[in-house]
Write a protein that holds these residues in place. Structure first.
Motif, PDB file in Angstrom:
ATOM      1  N   ALA A  37       5.816   8.167   9.272  1.00  0.00           N
ATOM      2  CA  ALA A  37       4.607   9.114   9.232  1.00  0.00           C
ATOM      3  C   ALA A  37       3.638   8.357   8.116  1.00  0.00           C
ATOM      4  CB  ALA A  37       4.926  10.440   8.337  1.00  0.00           C
TER       5      ALA A  37
ATOM      6  N   SER B  24       1.070   8.643   5.311  1.00  0.00           N
ATOM      7  CA  SER B  24       0.829   9.478   4.492  1.00  0.00           C
ATOM      8  C   SER B  24       1.899  10.798   4.647  1.00  0.00           C
ATOM      9  CB  SER B  24      -0.525   9.768   4.153  1.00  0.00           C
ATOM     10  OG  SER B  24      -1.388   8.659   3.357  1.00  0.00           O
ATOM     11  N   GLN B  25       1.103  11.986   4.665  1.00  0.00           N
ATOM     12  CA  GLN B  25       1.619  13.123   4.605  1.00  0.00           C
ATOM     13  C   GLN B  25       1.666  13.540   6.203  1.00  0.00           C
ATOM     14  OE1 GLN B  25      -0.624  14.428   1.215  1.00  0.00           O
ATOM     15  NE2 GLN B  25       0.874  15.959   1.379  1.00  0.00           N
ATOM     16  N   ASP B  26       2.009  12.699   6.985  1.00  0.00           N
ATOM     17  CA  ASP B  26       1.874  12.585   8.488  1.00  0.00           C
ATOM     18  C   ASP B  26       0.493  12.991   8.877  1.00  0.00           C
ATOM     19  OD1 ASP B  26       3.124  12.620  11.049  1.00  0.00           O
ATOM     20  OD2 ASP B  26       3.486  14.744  11.177  1.00  0.00           O
TER      21      ASP B  26
ATOM     22  N   SER C 135      -5.274   8.621   6.620  1.00  0.00           N
ATOM     23  CA  SER C 135      -3.955   8.303   5.891  1.00  0.00           C
ATOM     24  C   SER C 135      -4.386   7.536   4.608  1.00  0.00           C
ATOM     25  CB  SER C 135      -2.983   7.671   6.560  1.00  0.00           C
ATOM     26  OG  SER C 135      -3.103   6.537   6.793  1.00  0.00           O
ATOM     27  N   GLU C 136      -3.494   6.896   3.778  1.00  0.00           N
ATOM     28  CA  GLU C 136      -3.756   5.831   2.809  1.00  0.00           C
ATOM     29  C   GLU C 136      -3.747   4.366   3.472  1.00  0.00           C
ATOM     30  OE1 GLU C 136      -0.260   7.671   1.315  1.00  0.00           O
ATOM     31  OE2 GLU C 136      -1.096   7.769  -0.930  1.00  0.00           O
TER      32      GLU C 136
ATOM     33  N   THR D 226       0.875  -1.252   0.126  1.00  0.00           N
ATOM     34  CA  THR D 226       0.072   0.082   0.018  1.00  0.00           C
ATOM     35  C   THR D 226       0.960   1.286   0.053  1.00  0.00           C
ATOM     36  OG1 THR D 226      -1.998  -0.941   1.070  1.00  0.00           O
ATOM     37  CG2 THR D 226      -1.571   1.428   1.387  1.00  0.00           C
ATOM     38  N   PHE D 227       2.116   1.257   0.526  1.00  0.00           N
ATOM     39  CA  PHE D 227       2.975   2.367   0.797  1.00  0.00           C
ATOM     40  C   PHE D 227       2.520   3.519   1.398  1.00  0.00           C
ATOM     41  CE2 PHE D 227       4.272  -0.477  -2.807  1.00  0.00           C
ATOM     42  CZ  PHE D 227       5.529  -0.317  -2.876  1.00  0.00           C
ATOM     43  N   ALA D 228       1.614   3.430   2.401  1.00  0.00           N
ATOM     44  CA  ALA D 228       0.931   4.279   2.897  1.00  0.00           C
ATOM     45  C   ALA D 228       1.847   4.843   3.993  1.00  0.00           C
ATOM     46  CB  ALA D 228      -0.258   3.832   3.756  1.00  0.00           C
ATOM     47  N   LEU D 229       2.775   4.184   4.363  1.00  0.00           N
ATOM     48  CA  LEU D 229       3.967   4.892   5.319  1.00  0.00           C
ATOM     49  C   LEU D 229       5.308   5.280   4.939  1.00  0.00           C
ATOM     50  CD1 LEU D 229       3.565   2.130   8.277  1.00  0.00           C
ATOM     51  CD2 LEU D 229       2.261   4.368   7.779  1.00  0.00           C
ATOM     52  N   THR D 230       5.710   6.234   5.375  1.00  0.00           N
ATOM     53  CA  THR D 230       7.251   6.849   5.077  1.00  0.00           C
ATOM     54  C   THR D 230       8.073   7.133   6.175  1.00  0.00           C
ATOM     55  OG1 THR D 230       8.240   8.085   3.301  1.00  0.00           O
ATOM     56  CG2 THR D 230       6.645   9.095   4.774  1.00  0.00           C
ATOM     57  N   ILE D 231       9.152   7.165   6.126  1.00  0.00           N
ATOM     58  CA  ILE D 231      10.037   8.057   7.084  1.00  0.00           C
ATOM     59  C   ILE D 231      10.048   9.509   6.354  1.00  0.00           C
ATOM     60  CG2 ILE D 231      12.155   8.433   8.362  1.00  0.00           C
ATOM     61  CD1 ILE D 231      11.021   5.616   8.810  1.00  0.00           C
ATOM     62  N   GLU D 232       9.735  10.400   7.567  1.00  0.00           N
ATOM     63  CA  GLU D 232       9.556  11.742   7.406  1.00  0.00           C
ATOM     64  C   GLU D 232      10.831  12.161   7.663  1.00  0.00           C
ATOM     65  OE1 GLU D 232       6.064  14.167   8.368  1.00  0.00           O
ATOM     66  OE2 GLU D 232       7.239  15.048   9.806  1.00  0.00           O
TER      67      GLU D 232
END
Lengths: 155, 524, 81, 948
Positions: D199, D201-203, D209-210, D184-190
């Motif tokens: 984070a 999506s966009q925190d 979020s996604e 899903t790629f809903a998370l990232t490192i901000e």
């Protein structure tokens, strides 16, 4: 630039350059060049253009020092803080610059006139301290040069 | 109409070259904008074409037009190439820099350009790789890995799609050779990449240039467009960085080109086998690739005959910081640090004694003058607890506070850490805090707290203020332990080499950390 | 041929069975007449309960006009079995 | 079973190359496949190397730096997770120097971590805590006054888990799990460096979020940063039972982790062969219905549906049920009663219900919910291949080069398999989607269909036949495969049929709306792109031509040789958890278990001798026929286990009329469902957590369901059926479901090798499992089709009689959504309603504008069958002229709209095509109001005390 304009730019740009993921940073550069910053509200359109998640784009956007998520001041002074400039009195110039420009390092002055940012090396290491003033390189910055810069950004 | 040559290099422009050029144009001169010759104390430099060749004047201001054109200017330097700063050099890679119009294909061809590529194209890829191997060329980005062996791996790697990537993310303070070359002789880099492409079977290449180098980005883009036909079917494009120092690390750079966060990849797999987009990739520094046209054109021996030990050929050394004659000095390996700083560089601009030099950028060690007999050689530097890196030398006079420089090294690492590995991500911030405590403590030795117990529970609760030993001794031990963790625990050179400036400052300049000065230093 | 619904939208059982028989016939028609008659008959024998089969045979006699030729022929075979 | 964590070898197994290497680890020589990491090699040989960022269901990352080792002859300390083993390598994993480095790293970790182990919800179940102990950390010398990432606000927006950034160690395991496992790629490192932060999506808050709440991130988190709310509330588990999820047909294996008698969490089991350690929001989190206050725990009886329910004892309820069925049969005849088996119950329970009907009622009036979902699959695949089931296992998709998805929406309806499919697509497989809607697979992060053929609902056969037209006329078929594996004459007949110009893509374009060029390109890709696999769902079956479509799919696969090996095949994505099993168990009115016709004398005799009765040799009634017979007065009593036909079956008026006409409707269910509003006896059901048994998933995989807790209602469902059977004098004496399975195995050749001891030992078996296939059958039809030669069937496109016109100009198609399951009886009783609190009508902006409808407006939805109201959702996911809704909420009753039209061969309802009109509405339809009133009155209960 509002969301509609940004969306239009994104679609024109991707039509010309392509939609491969590796073009994400070039698009972000293009957006920032056109708009001065990359608004969070545009991320969804950017993500959709490259078939990425919003999280993907947000991760990239927040990783790189260059990308701004808020508009900068009308003028941008990037002052080098790296060792070669320090060896030539950079620390004192930095202190003087914050005072002379009336803004702390890394911030935008309240009147929106100038943003002062650190930069780590401009490759002008024998003629420091150096800065980029609205993209123009300035070397051997001394108090007189700071006065000139302050006058320039007052406009 | 008089032809005058004025540099368009970013450093020259920063010193006013554009205004000078406008003034000469206003006086009716035919202006040729060249790259920089690489000696900044004479910039802005104006060379006037005469029947006796070019006559140089520098530095020059816009008000000096008449005096220069009249030949009466006091800063008349004559033939620039004859200045001692230049006669002492062996300009293999930088032979054309400052002389030619960087965007003139005719100039490039007239100065032995494209010969290397023609020779390469006429040879089998393996023969090209063999020539590079025979030259002894080692990666100029800092690691010093033999370039020919890297190319051999890529040549041998299975798979149809391969890439050439040029690392032009020259972020080290004190270095500017890549920038100088890209702005002054871009075709040289393009030719080097085209040769590499032929040697390994790549059809596309990227030049990743840091965004802090807008002039280089523009010049390279223009040069690529101009030379597209010359290097076809090989194609090239420039990718601009976005202010992340860590993208100078090759795997982070690859991720950045791919449009990702510029985080360091674990190795293996080596980029040579699974690099850009997972394909076999040659990733070399600007100077490595730019050395290749000379090697092909003049032969491997011509290159290998210069040098010292296992460090063959020339090194474009950059003299920077508080140095009188700062600039680009290309010379064979083996020259000593002292010769470079004192003889070539002429000591400090400020006129005060040299106290320290940092070699190899923000991850390089600080050396005191007592170590100035160190020869420029990969192995010798490693042995001395340092690294050549990109061969930038930043000179400091005796006003420097080495504890502050150690703190800055940690601070820089904290600012630029990609955040992937723990030693770098957390260690750099802790490093700043420790040095701050040392700086705070070096004049007032605080009372030492006692610590006892050995349970995990204690570890978790040990951050209570009265449990911390903030004495100079304890903090210095902690700083050394932290440097050990970072040096041997970090994923890449950013965290792994930050201990070099910190430990070298601590070792060579202990008095700045509240400890007695070493006897050796006192003896000098 | 659409299903006739009462005002609640519910079709009578007889109508439904006729519809089903014709629908099966239509879907098998492209097999050719002879084959499709046998396949329809076989389908009804295999999947319809005895009461439904009795009912469709009755309907084929009482309302022959509502059946397609293939359906009629198939039901004749079902009735004969 | 006590509580032990699953062993985590740190990195996934090496991709098999067949080569082994030998190395020395801590003085011990080991030989393992090349490509194995040092970490995994050490773990497999019993040495635990400290680790935090490594876990064996995601790729190694190399960030935590705890797993450093020494390798002789190499500089430095390579990370054991990212360094593969090599021949002759000498590795040391436990030296003083390594201990020192690891402790140094751990000291840094703890310098940025709260000091609340003892009060932390993960205390005792925290990898950071474990590893701090393992590396012998005794002191943190960095002080308290430095920078930290602590003190950040918790995100408690997700109903099932919390995110506490203060406890995050930025190992990226959650981000990588979201990317690699869930896709899903809903998370990232901000950000970067010390400020790096996980984070969504966009925190955003996780809920907005996604994130699809699959739980992979929570499972991956080594600390309490991402933790189930239930763990926070209840404490960490102390025992675990491995069982099978009771939601969709994927059949995920979970560990039900308990604290005492309380279920704390469901954690996907890495050894589960269907899910490979992954889960979705339903199976992972939405199990709270099992303890919901709405559950009915006491049996109830009433004389008529206008009376309130009266709670009674089990004895009374069972005796009453038995006597009612006997009375009615005596009065109206043997065939006046029947039953419906449940696709949510176990194989054993389903088998018992159909046995009750065949043995006890003496007729074949048994049907199941497959009638309304995959009955055409059974018919179509049996006709063409000889087996009423899909041809592959789920792992097969990882070998597909081209994936054709038709009438299925895996990311919503079969999410765990959807993630597998997306993983394969990210590896480079090409995707063709045939669907009226732009489902997520058409374009979602990192996945994009090569071709999307947005056909008009109801034109599947035309599109598939046109694809066959391209394959045949462009000679893209697999001549050798057809000649050896199929009937060549039938192929030629079929080839002539599909080659007719009227069946070309160009000819059918006006009808289907699919651009001919796209269709041709898709057909060429399918035929020539390497291993090509077809996955389909109810968008194929729930049509007037459902069976024809299934056969058209089978034709296409045979013509291109895409049958009989890994990476290819015809794969129905079955809806309910045990719909495959229910079908296998003889739930159809014409078939015994193992798909053997009731008219087959040998089979019947086998059952007759086992059960000691004479069995009916005539097919029984299908559900719609039962309802018809009821309205005609010839069908009077129905036993319904675990189905809610009033809500799930088409044309609600028809269902209601049929039920209302019966004298005894017995409903066995967890809740007073909609059907129970027409019931006379209510027998409380048990959940999958409360019983033993087996489920069979969409890949024919038989998996154990294990009792995790005692049934709240007092009896497992199989016991209740046995009580009824014995009250009718059948004399059953099953002591455990394993004995039922033994009977199934004895009576069903394809199940002959299926026994509980084997299932327990091997985890699962895919039928056929018998002497011919002792280890089960992951891939079917390898050397030959089950029926012998593959049969090409001519599939003429016969359009549905359901036509749009001036009164009903739009086409309604229905489906489901990620957060809900079927009629929503379970998921509506969980916090999943946070994502989908109501059914909405998806409508294209143009259609909405023409009707003056704005997003969120209440609209009326009318068809020839009925009318309802719901709120509009304006979206371009649907094409102009098409509207879409889900059927999860009884308030909406989407099936009031659907019609009596059904598949010609199986009567599977045509849910996917209904001509409708949509207009602005002021409120509920008359029917909705009447029904709400009826439901309210029908749910009155007089408690047991008052009744006695």
């Amino acid at each position: 630039m509002d969301l509609d304009e940004a969306t239009a730019l994104i679609s024109t740009w991707t039509e010309r350059e392509g939609r491969r993921r590796d073009l994400l940073m070039p698009l972000l550069h293009a957006l920032q060049e056109a708009a001065g910053h990359i608004d969070d509200s545009w991320v969804e359109a950017i993500a959709s253009a490259f078939n990425l998640s919003r999280a993907d784009v947000h991760g990239v956007l927040t990783f790189y020092h260059d990308y701004r998520r808020q508009p900068a001041g009308r003028h941008i002074v990037k002052l080098c803080r790296a060792e070669s400039c320090q060896s030539r009195g950079g620390a004192a110039i930095e202190a003087a610059a914050t005072e002379r420009l009336g803004v702390a390092m890394g911030e935008t002055r309240r009147d929106g006139q100038v943003t002062l940012e650190p930069v780590y090396c401009l490759g002008l290491c024998a003629i420091g301290p150096n800065a980029l003033v609205d993209g123009r390189p300035v070397a051997r910055i001394d108090m007189a040069a700071l006065d000139r810069i302050a006058a320039e950004v007052a406009a | 109409m008089t032809r005058v040559f004025i540099s368009r290099d970013m450093a020259s422009v920063a010193l006013g070259a554009d205004d000078v050029a406008r003034a000469f144009a206003g006086a009716g001169c035919d202006i040729v904008r060249t790259g920089s010759r690489g000696l900044f104390s004479i910039e802005p430099l104006v060379e006037v074409e005469t029947t006796d060749g070019r006559v140089g004047y520098g530095p020059v201001t816009p008000g000096d037009v008449a005096a220069v054109l009249g030949g009466t200017h006091p800063n008349r330097l004559g033939d620039i190439a004859a200045l001692p700063f230049f006669t002492a050099q062996q300009r293999f890679t930088f032979a054309r820099c400052g002389i030619v119009d960087p965007l003139s294909l005719a100039d490039y061809a007239a100065h032995r350009g494209w010969i290397g590529l023609e020779i390469a194209h006429a040879a089998e890829p393996q023969a090209v790789v063999d020539t590079v191997k025979a030259s002894g060329l080692r990666g100029r980005g800092g690691a010093g890995f033999p370039t020919g062996i890297k190319w051999q791996t890529v040549l041998d790697a299975p798979g149809g799609t391969k890439y050439i990537v040029c690392n032009a993310d020259e972020g080290d303070s004190g270095t500017f050779a890549d920038r100088l070359l890209m702005e002054g002789d871009p075709f040289c880099l393009i030719e080097g990449m085209a040769i590499a492409a032929h040697a390994v079977g790549a059809s596309h290449g990227y030049i990743y240039i840091r965004s802090e180098y807008p002039f280089a980005i523009a010049t390279m883009r223009e040069a690529i467009a101009l030379s597209a036909g010359r290097i076809a079917p090989f194609t090239l494009e420039v990718r601009a960085g976005a202010g992340a120092y860590v993208c100078g690390e090759e795997t982070a750079l690859l991720d950045s080109i791919e449009g990702k966060r510029g985080q360091v990849r674990a190795k293996p797999p080596l980029p040579a086998l699974a690099g850009l987009f997972g394909k076999p990739t040659v990733i070399n520094n600007v100077l490595s690739l730019a050395a290749v046209p000379f090697i092909l054109a003049e032969g491997a021996d011509a290159y290998a005959n210069v040098g010292f030990g296992r460090s063959r050929g020339t090194m474009p050394v950059q003299l920077a910081g508080n140095v009188k004659h700062g600039g680009l000095f290309e010379v064979g390996f083996g020259i000593t640090l002292g010769e470079l700083v004192n003889d070539i560089g002429g000591g400090t601009t400020s006129g005060r004694p040299v106290r320290a030099v940092q070699v190899g950028g923000p991850l390089g060690a600080y050396f005191p003058p007592s170590m100035f007999d160190l020869p420029f050689d990969y192995e010798a530097f490693t042995q001395a607890g340092g690294l050549i890196g990109h061969a930038g030398i930043t000179v400091f006079d005796d006003s420097v506070d080495m504890a502050h420089m150690a703190r800055f090294a940690m601070e820089f690492c904290a600012v630029e850490s990609c955040g992937k590995c723990t030693p770098c991500r957390i260690g750099s911030t802790r490093g700043v805090e420790i040095v701050d405590r040392i700086i705070a403590a070096r004049e007032i030795e605080p009372v030492r707290a006692t610590a006892n117990g050995d349970t995990l529970g204690k570890a978790l609760y040990s951050r209570a203020p009265d449990r911390i030993d903030v004495s100079l001794e304890a903090q210095t031990v902690l700083l050394r332990d932290l440097c050990d963790t970072m040096k041997f625990g970090s994923l890449c050179a950013l965290g792994g080499f930050t201990p070099y400036p910190v430990l070298s400052a601590l070792d060579h300049f202990p008095e700045d950390f509240g400890a007695p000065a070493p006897a050796l230093e006192a003896a000098e | 041929m659409a299903i006739a619904h009462d005002e609640d939208g519910v079709m009578s059982t007889g109508d439904r069975l006729i519809y089903m028989a014709n629908q099966i016939a239509r879907n098998l028609a492209s097999e050719g007449t002879e084959r499709s008659i046998e396949m329809v008959a076989d389908h009804i024998r295999s999947f319809w309960d005895p009461a439904m089969r009795r009912r469709i045979v009755e309907l084929a006699h009482s309302r022959p006009e509502t059946f397609s030729a293939i359906a009629s022929a198939a039901i004749e075979r079902v009735a004969a079995a | 079973m006590g509580f032990t964590r699953e062993t985590d070898h740190g990195t996934p197994p090496a991709i098999a190359t067949g080569n082994n290497v030998t190395l020395t680890i801590d003085g011990e020589q080991v030989t393992l496949p090349e490509g194995t990491s040092i970490m995994r090699a050490a773990s497999l040989t019993g040495t635990a190397i400290p680790k935090l960022c490594a876990t064996d269901n995601i790729e190694s990352f190399g960030s935590c730096r705890l797993c450093l080792v020494e390798v002789e002859g190499r500089n430095g300390y390579p990370a054991s997770c990212t360094t593969p083993i090599a021949e002759g390598m000498v590795v040391r994993t436990q030296t003083g120097r390594l201990k020192q480095l690891r402790r140094g790293v751990m000291e840094l970790y703890i310098s940025d971590h709260p000091l609340d182990c003892l009060t932390c919800a993960a205390n005792g179940d925290c990898e950071l805590q474990d590893q701090a102990g393992a590396v012998g950390l005794r002191d943190v010398r960095y002080g308290y006054d430095g920078a930290t990432n602590m003190g950040q606000a918790k995100d408690q927006s997700n109903p099932y888990f919390d995110f506490d950034p203060s406890k995050c160690i930025v190992c990226s395991r959650c981000v990588r799990a979201c990317d690699e496992v869930q896709g899903t790629f809903a998370l990232t490192i901000e950000g970067m460096g010390f400020g790096s932060k996980v984070a969504a999506s966009q925190d955003d808050a996780f809920l907005s979020s996604e994130c699809v709440s699959c739980g992979a991130c929570v499972q991956a988190c080594p600390t309490a940063s991402l933790i189930e709310k239930k763990v926070v509330e209840t404490g960490t588990p102390d025992r675990a039972v491995v069982t099978t999820c009771a939601y969709c047909g994927v059949g995920c294996t979970f560990r039900a982790e308990m604290r005492g008698e309380e279920l704390v969490r469901m954690v996907p089991w890495k050894d589960g062969k269907a899910n490979r350690g992954h889960s979705c929001v339903k199976g992972r989190f939405a199990w709270g219905y099992a303890q919901h206050q709405d559950r009915i725990l006491n049996p109830m009886i009433r004389a008529s549906v206008t009376e309130p329910w009266r709670e009674v004892s089990w004895g009374e309820a069972i005796a009453h049920t038995a006597s009612e069925f006997r009375r009615i049969q005596a009065q109206y005849g043997t065939r006046a009663v029947g039953g419906i088996t449940s696709s949510r119950c176990t194989n054993e329970e389903t088998f018992l219900v159909q046995k009750l009907i065949r043995q006890g009622f003496g007729n074949n009036n048994v049907d199941t919910c497959a009638r309304v979902c995959h009955s055409p699959t059974g018919y179509g695949l049996k006709t063409t291949f000889g087996t009423s089931a899909g041809t592959q296992d789920f792992d097969s998709v990882m070998h597909a080069d081209v994936i054709l998805v038709i009438g299925a929406n895996p990311t919503d309806a079969h999410p765990v398999f959807g993630s597998r499919m997306k993983k394969r697509l990210r590896q480079g497989a090409k995707l063709i989607v045939v669907d009226p809607r732009q489902i997520d697979l058409v374009k979602s992060p990192h996945v994009e269909a090569e071709h999307h053929l947005p056909l008009r609902p109801g034109t599947n056969v035309a599109v598939l036949t046109a694809m066959a037209h391209v394959v045949v006329t462009e000679k893209l078929y697999d001549d050798a495969f057809i000649r050896t594996r199929c009937d060549w004459d039938e192929f030629q007949d079929w080839g002539d049929f599909v080659s007719e110009p009227a069946r070309s893509p160009e000819a059918i374009e006006p009808l289907t709306g699919v651009p001919a060029a796209d269709l041709r390109a898709a057909a060429r890709l399918y035929a020539t792109g390497g291993n090509a696999a077809i996955y389909y769902g109810l968008g194929v079956t729930e049509h007037s031509q459902g069976s024809s479509t299934v056969m058209a799919i089978a034709n296409l696969a045979m013509a291109t040789g895409n049958i009989g090996r890994e990476g290819v095949g015809v794969n129905p994505l079955r809806g309910q958890n045990n719909v495959q099993g229910a079908c296998d168990m003889g739930s159809f009115p014409h078939e015994f278990s193992g798909y053997r016709h009731v008219s087959d004398t040998a089979t019947r005799e086998m059952f007759e001798s086992a059960w000691g009765v004479t069995l009916d040799h005539e097919p029984g009634l299908r559900i719609p026929n039962m309802l018809d017979a009821a309205t005609d007065g010839t069908f009077k009593a129905l036993f319904i286990q675990g189905e809610d036909i009033l809500q799930s079956d088409p044309n609600t008026h028809h269902v209601a009329a049929g039920l209302a006409a019966m004298e005894c409707v017995v409903v066995q269910d967890l809740f007073l469902n909609e059907t129970a509003n027409y019931g006379h006896v209510f027998l409380p059901g048990s959940t999958f957590l409360e019983k033993d048994g087996t489920f069979t998933n969409a890949e024919r995989r038989i998996q154990r369901v294990r009792r995790v807790m005692a049934p709240l209602n007092g009896h497992a469902d199989w016991e209740i059926v046995q009580l009824v059977a014995n009250a009718m004098g059948l004399g059953w004496s099953y002591a455990h479901p394993s004995e039922i399975m033994d009977e199934i195995a004895a009576l069903t050749p394809t199940f002959a090798g299926v026994h509980y001891d084997r299932l327990d030992a091997e985890g699962s078996l895919q039928w056929p499992a018998n002497d011919a296939a002792p280890d089960g059958t992951p891939t079917m039809h390898i050397d030959g089709f089950v029926r012998g030669k593959g049969k090409f069937v001519v599939t003429d496109y016969v359009p549905t009689d359901e036509k749009t016109g001036p009164r009903f100009p739009l086409l309604l198609t229905t489906g489901r959504i990620l957060s809900h399951y079927n009629v929503g009886a379970q998921t509506r009783r969980t916090a999943n309603t946070a994502w989908h609190p109501e059914d909405r009508l998806e409508i294209h902006p143009t259609d909405a504008e023409n009707r003056g409808i704005k997003d969120g407006d209440w609209v009326s939805l009318r068809s020839r069958a009925g009318e309802t109201t719901l709120r509009a959702l304006i979206t371009e996911r649907v094409a102009p002229g098409v509207v879409y809704t889900t059927f999860h909420h009884p308030d909406t009753q989407a099936n009031v709209i659907t019609t009596d039209y059904s598949d010609w061969a199986t009567n599977c309802p045509e849910y996917k095509v209904t001509a409708v009109q949509v207009g602005l509405s002021n409120g509920p339809s008359d029917w909705q109001e009447d029904y709400a009133d009826h439901a309210r009155r029908s749910r009155r209960i007089v408690p047991v005390e008052a009744a006695e």
